[in-house]
Design an enzyme around this catalytic site. Structure first.
Site, PDB file in Angstrom:
ATOM      1  CG  HIS A 101      -0.440   0.033   2.528  1.00 25.30           C
ATOM      2  ND1 HIS A 101       0.381  -0.942   3.047  1.00 25.30           N
ATOM      3  CD2 HIS A 101      -0.576   0.954   3.525  1.00 25.30           C
ATOM      4  CE1 HIS A 101       0.713  -0.629   4.297  1.00 25.30           C
ATOM      5  NE2 HIS A 101       0.156   0.528   4.602  1.00 25.30           N
TER       6      HIS A 101
ATOM      7  CG  HIS B 135      -0.015   4.262   4.789  1.00 19.33           C
ATOM      8  ND1 HIS B 135      -0.708   3.467   5.672  1.00 19.33           N
ATOM      9  CD2 HIS B 135      -0.882   5.229   4.379  1.00 19.33           C
ATOM     10  CE1 HIS B 135      -1.954   3.920   5.785  1.00 19.33           C
ATOM     11  NE2 HIS B 135      -2.083   4.981   5.013  1.00 19.33           N
TER      12      HIS B 135
ATOM     13  CG  ASP C  35       4.894   2.713   7.414  1.00 18.02           C
ATOM     14  OD1 ASP C  35       3.961   3.209   6.755  1.00 18.02           O
ATOM     15  OD2 ASP C  35       4.699   1.831   8.275  1.00 18.02           O
ATOM     16  CG  HIS C  36       3.907   0.017   4.182  1.00 17.73           C
ATOM     17  ND1 HIS C  36       3.992  -1.299   4.555  1.00 17.73           N
ATOM     18  CD2 HIS C  36       3.500   0.689   5.288  1.00 17.73           C
ATOM     19  CE1 HIS C  36       3.638  -1.421   5.834  1.00 17.73           C
ATOM     20  NE2 HIS C  36       3.345  -0.221   6.300  1.00 17.73           N
TER      21      HIS C  36
ATOM     22  CG  ASP D  34       0.673  -1.503   7.759  1.00 22.58           C
ATOM     23  OD1 ASP D  34       1.599  -2.290   8.035  1.00 22.58           O
ATOM     24  OD2 ASP D  34       0.817  -0.267   7.735  1.00 22.58           O
TER      25      ASP D  34
ATOM     26  CG  HIS E 286       4.043  -1.986  11.485  1.00 21.16           C
ATOM     27  ND1 HIS E 286       4.833  -0.870  11.652  1.00 21.16           N
ATOM     28  CD2 HIS E 286       3.302  -1.757  10.373  1.00 21.16           C
ATOM     29  CE1 HIS E 286       4.579   0.005  10.681  1.00 21.16           C
ATOM     30  NE2 HIS E 286       3.656  -0.513   9.881  1.00 21.16           N
TER      31      HIS E 286
HETATM   32 FE    FE Z   1       2.738   0.505   8.158  1.00 18.00          FE
HETATM   33 ZN    ZN Z   2       0.004   1.494   6.615  1.00 20.55          ZN
END
Ligand code: FE
Ligand code: ZN
Length: 257
Positions: A58, A60, A62-63, A135, A173
């Site tokens: 996805h 975001h 951090d991805h 996530d 995570h």
């Molecule tokens: Fe994340």
């Molecule tokens: Zn995310």
């Protein structure tokens, strides 16, 4: 004979995991998302692997935040959800729900799992009994509903729940200990959960990862997969209610836990 894939996992940022998936036979290497470009490039170096693909779950930061830097450094091909292509930097190949593509002789199945974001996808490699779920699903938890509805997320999680018990789940995570504390607060009499809490706490005390997990274990201990399990529904005080309502209420309680 097709060689088994190797999965190399390493911590990134404060609580993310990075993953490299290596096919020794064809010398292919994919990373799952790009939480930290420098960490990914260093791990490639250390293993002597050349990156050929990024599989994005996805958009975001951090991805997908490291996509462009990693692509610039390696010339790799970026695969992501065609229905969310505008938000995936550098995307080259678009996939969507029900698609399957080949990685070193292994089928990679794509499932759309809206909920955390509308365009979230997960990658399932059935012949390796492995899935990368970003996530959407965490050990004893699930992603926050930033964009999708509780109904969408429940449907998404229900599809992952249907995988074989021994499917190895790589989530993005290390949230497990906090998730376990919440899970116990809503499912206090669940023996499998009580046992798992002890294992997880012991691992985290010595800073060992609790990822990956397995879908069978999640089915037994993850409150977000149990919204239609009578004992759990009763523990929530919601006997007779629709699973979507039970899931939504569980998610709400977690958000303010
Ligand atoms: Fe994340
Ligand atoms: Zn995310």
């Amino acid at each position: 004979m097709t060689a088994d894939l190797e999965v190399h996992m390493f911590p990134c940022l404060s609580d993310n995991y990075g993953f490299l998936v290596h096919d020794p036979e064809n010398d292919l290497t994919a990373c799952i998302d790009t939480p930290d470009a420098r960490a990914i490039l260093a791990e490639l170096d250390r293993n002597g692997w050349t990156l050929t693909h990024i599989f994005n779950t996805h958009h975001h930061g951090d991805h997908a935040g490291g996509n462009l830097e990693v692509k610039r450094a390696t010339g790799c091909t970026i695969i992501g959800n065609g229905n969310d292509a505008k938000r995936i930097p550098g995307i080259d190949v678009t996939v969507t729900d029900g698609d399957s593509f080949d990685f070193g002789g292994h089928a990679v199945h794509v499932l759309e799992t809206p909920g955390h974001t509308i365009g979230h996808i997960v990658y399932h490699l059935p012949d390796q009994s492995v899935a990368f779920v970003g996530d959407t699903l965490f050990a004893m938890g699930c992603g926050r509903l930033f964009e999708g509805s509780a109904e969408q997320m429940w449907r998404s999680l229900s599809r992952l729940r249907a995988w074989p018990d021994d499917t190895v789940i790589y989530c993005a995570h290390e949230y497990t200990l906090a998730n376990a504390r919440f899970a116990l607060s809503v499912d206090a009499n669940n023996k499998a959960l009580i046992e798992r809490m002890e294992e997880v706490a012991a691992k985290r005390r010595v800073e060992r990862p609790t990822v990956p997990t397995r879908i069978g274990l999640e089915r037994a201990t993850n409150p977000f997969l149990r919204a239609d399990v009578p004992e759990f529904v009763e523990a929530m005080g919601m006997t007779g209610r629709d699973p979507v309502d039970v899931f939504a209420e569980t998610r709400r309680r977690k958000d303010s836990f």
